[in-house]
Design an enzyme around this catalytic site. Structure first.
Site, PDB file in Angstrom:
ATOM      1  N   MET A   1     -11.421  -5.960   5.480  1.00 14.97           N
ATOM      2  CA  MET A   1     -10.648  -4.994   6.270  1.00 14.97           C
ATOM      3  C   MET A   1     -10.338  -5.606   7.635  1.00 14.97           C
ATOM      4  O   MET A   1     -11.224  -6.092   8.338  1.00 14.97           O
ATOM      5  CB  MET A   1     -11.432  -3.694   6.480  1.00 14.97           C
TER       6      MET A   1
ATOM      7  N   GLY B   1      -2.940  -3.772   9.183  1.00 13.57           N
ATOM      8  CA  GLY B   1      -2.177  -4.433  10.246  1.00 13.57           C
ATOM      9  C   GLY B   1      -1.494  -5.712   9.808  1.00 13.57           C
ATOM     10  O   GLY B   1      -1.140  -6.542  10.655  1.00 13.57           O
TER      11      GLY B   1
ATOM     12  N   ASP C   1      -6.546  -6.396   4.379  1.00 14.14           N
ATOM     13  CA  ASP C   1      -5.931  -5.066   4.415  1.00 14.14           C
ATOM     14  C   ASP C   1      -6.022  -4.486   5.820  1.00 14.14           C
ATOM     15  O   ASP C   1      -7.115  -4.306   6.352  1.00 14.14           O
ATOM     16  CB  ASP C   1      -6.684  -4.173   3.407  1.00 14.14           C
TER      17      ASP C   1
ATOM     18  N   ASP D   1      -4.741   3.615  -1.983  1.00 12.26           N
ATOM     19  CA  ASP D   1      -5.813   3.954  -1.034  1.00 12.26           C
ATOM     20  C   ASP D   1      -6.360   5.345  -1.306  1.00 12.26           C
ATOM     21  O   ASP D   1      -5.663   6.339  -1.120  1.00 12.26           O
ATOM     22  CB  ASP D   1      -5.276   3.876   0.401  1.00 12.26           C
TER      23      ASP D   1
ATOM     24  N   HIS E   1      -1.218  -1.376  -4.296  1.00 16.62           N
ATOM     25  CA  HIS E   1      -2.494  -1.039  -3.649  1.00 16.62           C
ATOM     26  C   HIS E   1      -2.560   0.476  -3.428  1.00 16.62           C
ATOM     27  O   HIS E   1      -1.680   1.066  -2.805  1.00 16.62           O
ATOM     28  CB  HIS E   1      -2.575  -1.787  -2.319  1.00 16.62           C
TER      29      HIS E   1
ATOM     30  N   HIS F   1      -8.389   0.987  -4.040  1.00 18.43           N
ATOM     31  CA  HIS F   1      -9.313   0.788  -2.912  1.00 18.43           C
ATOM     32  C   HIS F   1     -10.004   2.114  -2.625  1.00 18.43           C
ATOM     33  O   HIS F   1      -9.394   3.029  -2.071  1.00 18.43           O
ATOM     34  CB  HIS F   1      -8.476   0.291  -1.717  1.00 18.43           C
TER      35      HIS F   1
ATOM     36  N   SER G   1       0.854  -1.183   0.000  1.00 16.66           N
ATOM     37  CA  SER G   1       0.000   0.000   0.000  1.00 16.66           C
ATOM     38  C   SER G   1       0.893   1.237   0.000  1.00 16.66           C
ATOM     39  O   SER G   1       1.656   1.454   0.947  1.00 16.66           O
ATOM     40  CB  SER G   1      -0.884   0.012   1.242  1.00 16.66           C
TER      41      SER G   1
ATOM     42  N   MET H   1     -12.186   4.410  -0.641  1.00 17.41           N
ATOM     43  CA  MET H   1     -12.833   4.653   0.657  1.00 17.41           C
ATOM     44  C   MET H   1     -13.509   6.014   0.562  1.00 17.41           C
ATOM     45  O   MET H   1     -13.106   6.989   1.196  1.00 17.41           O
ATOM     46  CB  MET H   1     -11.768   4.617   1.773  1.00 17.41           C
TER      47      MET H   1
ATOM     48  N   GLY I   1      -8.879   4.139   7.106  1.00 18.17           N
ATOM     49  CA  GLY I   1      -8.603   5.566   7.295  1.00 18.17           C
ATOM     50  C   GLY I   1      -7.128   5.874   7.460  1.00 18.17           C
ATOM     51  O   GLY I   1      -6.668   6.923   7.028  1.00 18.17           O
ATOM     52  N   PHE I   2      -6.385   4.962   8.050  1.00 18.53           N
ATOM     53  CA  PHE I   2      -4.983   5.247   8.351  1.00 18.53           C
ATOM     54  C   PHE I   2      -4.122   3.996   8.235  1.00 18.53           C
ATOM     55  O   PHE I   2      -4.622   2.890   8.455  1.00 18.53           O
ATOM     56  CB  PHE I   2      -4.854   5.802   9.783  1.00 18.53           C
ATOM     57  N   GLY I   3      -2.853   4.202   7.930  1.00 20.00           N
ATOM     58  CA  GLY I   3      -1.900   3.105   7.957  1.00 20.00           C
ATOM     59  C   GLY I   3      -1.427   2.901   9.398  1.00 20.00           C
ATOM     60  O   GLY I   3      -1.668   3.742  10.272  1.00 20.00           O
TER      61      GLY I   3
ATOM     62  N   MET J   1      -9.053   8.130  -0.253  1.00 17.31           N
ATOM     63  CA  MET J   1      -9.908   8.527   0.886  1.00 17.31           C
ATOM     64  C   MET J   1     -10.410   9.947   0.670  1.00 17.31           C
ATOM     65  O   MET J   1      -9.664  10.812   0.203  1.00 17.31           O
ATOM     66  CB  MET J   1      -9.099   8.474   2.185  1.00 17.31           C
TER      67      MET J   1
ATOM     68  N   SER K   1       2.617  -0.121   6.197  1.00 18.44           N
ATOM     69  CA  SER K   1       3.726   0.217   7.099  1.00 18.44           C
ATOM     70  C   SER K   1       4.739  -0.922   7.242  1.00 18.44           C
ATOM     71  O   SER K   1       5.931  -0.670   7.389  1.00 18.44           O
ATOM     72  CB  SER K   1       3.181   0.633   8.471  1.00 18.44           C
TER      73      SER K   1
HETATM   74  C1  DX5 Z   1      -6.273   1.550   5.635  1.00 22.01           C
HETATM   75  C2  DX5 Z   1      -5.835   1.306   4.206  1.00 22.01           C
HETATM   76  C3  DX5 Z   1      -4.717   0.358   4.120  1.00 22.01           C
HETATM   77  C4  DX5 Z   1      -3.449   0.845   4.810  1.00 22.01           C
HETATM   78  C5  DX5 Z   1      -2.813  -0.347   5.460  1.00 22.01           C
HETATM   79  O1  DX5 Z   1      -7.406   2.325   5.646  1.00 22.01           O
HETATM   80  O2  DX5 Z   1      -6.903   0.782   3.434  1.00 22.01           O
HETATM   81  O3  DX5 Z   1      -4.463  -0.089   2.810  1.00 22.01           O
HETATM   82  O4  DX5 Z   1      -2.542   1.450   3.951  1.00 22.01           O
HETATM   83  O5  DX5 Z   1      -1.744   0.063   6.197  1.00 22.01           O
HETATM   84  P1  DX5 Z   1      -1.008  -0.928   7.217  1.00 22.01           P
HETATM   85  O6  DX5 Z   1      -0.532  -2.095   6.429  1.00 22.01           O
HETATM   86  O7  DX5 Z   1       0.088  -0.074   7.759  1.00 22.01           O
HETATM   87  O8  DX5 Z   1      -2.033  -1.313   8.258  1.00 22.01           O
HETATM   88 ZN    ZN Z   2      -6.429  -0.203   1.473  1.00 27.91          ZN
END
Ligand code: DX5
Ligand code: ZN
Length: 216
Positions: free
Chosen positions: A135, A175, A173, A33, A31, A64, A7, A66, A140-142, A35, A196
């Protein structure tokens, strides 16, 4: 063989081309993202960036969305070079129609479920989609922690896929790192998105290898 989809959310956007090149040889998808600050509490990128990274890589762009009202933007993302567009069940009151809209662009269609959304809610479209994204964090966040309760949904999807001979891939997707990847793959995941766990490491090739090794 498991597929890896880095990602780019966790990449350095000031040198996005290099960041994509850095993972290309070891990965299967990129990937992306998207948002909108409404569906999720964060704003990232739009079709313009998809268009500008399209010539950088030959890997499929796994987009993806969102965002609210994704149907308004599918044409733009397809034209920008997305190979697969995934939309959230929670953002689509007319989910079947949106999936048909994506397919009518001549690209692959995916459906996404948030941690609190049951598999039951997407059963009617499972025969139509190319990918189901589970999910394992709230989007929303990495860099968030993996939510274990999503594992049973991966298993449920795997069983449905086998029983009905569906063709969709099961993607996870959120963690995903060596410690959690194994649980996902054991449950039935076929594509692992990782942000991450790859981009926060200096040696991206090694980071991807660590994920691949953990699921062997
Ligand atoms: C979260 C995103 C993910 C994100 C995953 O909302 O859809 O794709 O980048 O990040 P990690 O792998 O750090 O959880
Ligand atoms: Zn994603």
């Amino acid at each position: 063989m498991i597929k890896i989809a880095p990602s780019i959310l966790s990449a350095d956007f000031s040198k996005l081309a290099d960041e994509i090149k850095d993972v290309e040889a070891d990965s299967d998808y990129i990937h992306v993202d998207v948002m909108d600050g409404h569906f999720v509490p964060n704003i990232t990128i739009g079709p313009l960036i998809v268009e500008s990274i399209r010539p950088i890589t030959t890997l499929p762009l796994d987009v993806h969305l969102m965002i609210e009202n994704p149907d308004n933007y599918i044409g733009q993302f397809a034209k920008a070079g997305a190979n697969l567009i995934s939309v959230h069940q929670e953002a689509c009151p007319h989910l079947h129609r949106v999936i048909q809209q994506i397919k009518s662009e001549g690209i692959k269609a995916g459906v996404v479920v948030n941690p609190a959304t049951p598999v039951e809610s997407i059963k009617p479209v499972l025969q139509d989609v190319d990918l189901v994204l589970v999910m394992t964090v709230n989007p929303g966040f990495g860099g968030q922690s993996f939510i274990d309760s999503a594992l049973s949904k991966i298993k449920e999807l795997k069983t449905l896929k086998e029983n009905h001979n569906y063709h969709f891939e099961i993607e996870v997707d959120g963690g995903v790192k060596p410690e959690t990847a194994k649980k996902c793959v054991e449950a039935g995941a076929e594509v692992l998105v990782a942000g991450s766990a790859i981009y926060n490491q200096e040696d991206r090739s090694n980071a991807i290898k660590a994920i691949r090794d953990s699921v062997k």
